[in-house]
Scaffold this motif. Structure first.
Motif, PDB file in Angstrom:
ATOM      1  N   ARG A  98      58.211 -38.221   8.169  1.00 41.94           N
ATOM      2  CA  ARG A  98      57.264 -38.924   9.050  1.00 41.94           C
ATOM      3  C   ARG A  98      56.745 -40.198   8.400  1.00 41.94           C
ATOM      4  N   ASP A  99      56.483 -40.132   7.109  1.00 39.16           N
ATOM      5  CA  ASP A  99      56.011 -41.311   6.390  1.00 39.16           C
ATOM      6  C   ASP A  99      57.082 -42.396   6.396  1.00 39.16           C
ATOM      7  N   LEU A 100      58.331 -42.028   6.111  1.00 41.42           N
ATOM      8  CA  LEU A 100      59.418 -43.007   6.128  1.00 41.42           C
ATOM      9  C   LEU A 100      59.567 -43.639   7.500  1.00 41.42           C
ATOM     10  N   GLU A 101      59.541 -42.805   8.532  1.00 40.43           N
ATOM     11  CA  GLU A 101      59.709 -43.301   9.893  1.00 40.43           C
ATOM     12  C   GLU A 101      58.585 -44.259  10.278  1.00 40.43           C
ATOM     13  N   SER A 102      57.347 -43.910   9.968  1.00 35.27           N
ATOM     14  CA  SER A 102      56.224 -44.777  10.354  1.00 35.27           C
ATOM     15  C   SER A 102      56.241 -46.088   9.572  1.00 35.27           C
ATOM     16  N   ARG A 103      56.611 -46.040   8.304  1.00 36.85           N
ATOM     17  CA  ARG A 103      56.683 -47.275   7.509  1.00 36.85           C
ATOM     18  C   ARG A 103      57.762 -48.203   8.037  1.00 36.85           C
ATOM     19  N   ILE A 104      58.890 -47.627   8.450  1.00 40.29           N
ATOM     20  CA  ILE A 104      59.973 -48.447   8.999  1.00 40.29           C
ATOM     21  C   ILE A 104      59.528 -49.094  10.306  1.00 40.29           C
ATOM     22  N   ARG A 105      58.940 -48.307  11.195  1.00 36.45           N
ATOM     23  CA  ARG A 105      58.528 -48.841  12.496  1.00 36.45           C
ATOM     24  C   ARG A 105      57.460 -49.922  12.342  1.00 36.45           C
ATOM     25  N   GLU A 106      56.523 -49.680  11.446  1.00 32.71           N
ATOM     26  CA  GLU A 106      55.463 -50.672  11.233  1.00 32.71           C
ATOM     27  C   GLU A 106      56.033 -51.961  10.665  1.00 32.71           C
TER      28      GLU A 106
END
Length: 200
Positions: A98-106
């Protein structure tokens, strides 16, 4: 629909063969080490490698996406595997998806990207030891000689007639990751155990 206990512990796809993998490792006297690395975070990322999102995502993850075909880059606890001209598999410690996904999207902002959590799709087998390459070569058509498939290389290929992502780890004596779909993991583990009998 099958009922599951709400707080039941997660079971990895290869939990039922963990003892056999450990026994084969012991019996080989260190020639081969087989183990499952369960629940690694895995994010499939697609974006324009030449667009602004690629650099922004790389900076956000502190991990430059590899642009050379069939290469892998590691930074900290995360690894990026090249799967295609506009596709990478990001692998991190368990629970970080989840952290990886949110950092990528941001980081990508309004740029077009595809970010898919595929952590549940595959499990990872670790194959190490002095005869790891020999073992894998029994069922893989790739040239696995260190000059061709050395540390930092990866490929989508077949092993024992099973589709896998194979990655040669960058750390000394770290061996190989074999990322396999969970539904084929048991078959592949059996194949590896059978092939490993030569070294035990």
């Amino acid at each position: 629909m099958a009922e599951t206990a709400p707080n039941a512990p997660l079971r990895s796809p290869l939990s039922h063969v963990a003892d056999r993998l450990a026994a084969a490792t012991r019996a080989s006297g260190g020639a081969i080490r087989l183990a499952e690395l369960p629940f690694l975070a895995q994010i499939d990322l697609r974006l324009d490698a030449k667009g602004p999102a690629a650099e922004a995502v790389g900076l956000a993850l502190d991990l430059q996406l590899p642009l050379q075909p069939n290469t892998a880059v590691r930074a900290g606890e995360s690894t990026a595997l090249w799967l295609g001209p506009d596709e990478w598999l990001l692998v991190g410690p368990p629970g970080t998806e989840r952290d990886l996904e949110s950092r990528i999207r941001e980081a990508a902002g309004d740029e077009p990207v595809s970010v898919t959590d595929v952590s549940a799709q595959r499990t990872t087998l670790l194959v190490t030891g002095p005869h790891a390459r020999d073992l894998l070569a029994h069922g893989c058509s790739l040239d696995l000689h260190p000059r061709v498939f050395g540390p930092g290389r990866c490929a989508q290929t077949t092993l024992g007639r099973t589709q896998v992502v194979l990655a040669a780890r960058e750390e000394p004596r770290a061996g190989f990751w074999v990322l396999v779909r969970s539904s084929f993991a048991g078959y592949l583990a059996d194949w590896l155990l059978d092939a490993a009998t030569e070294y035990v």
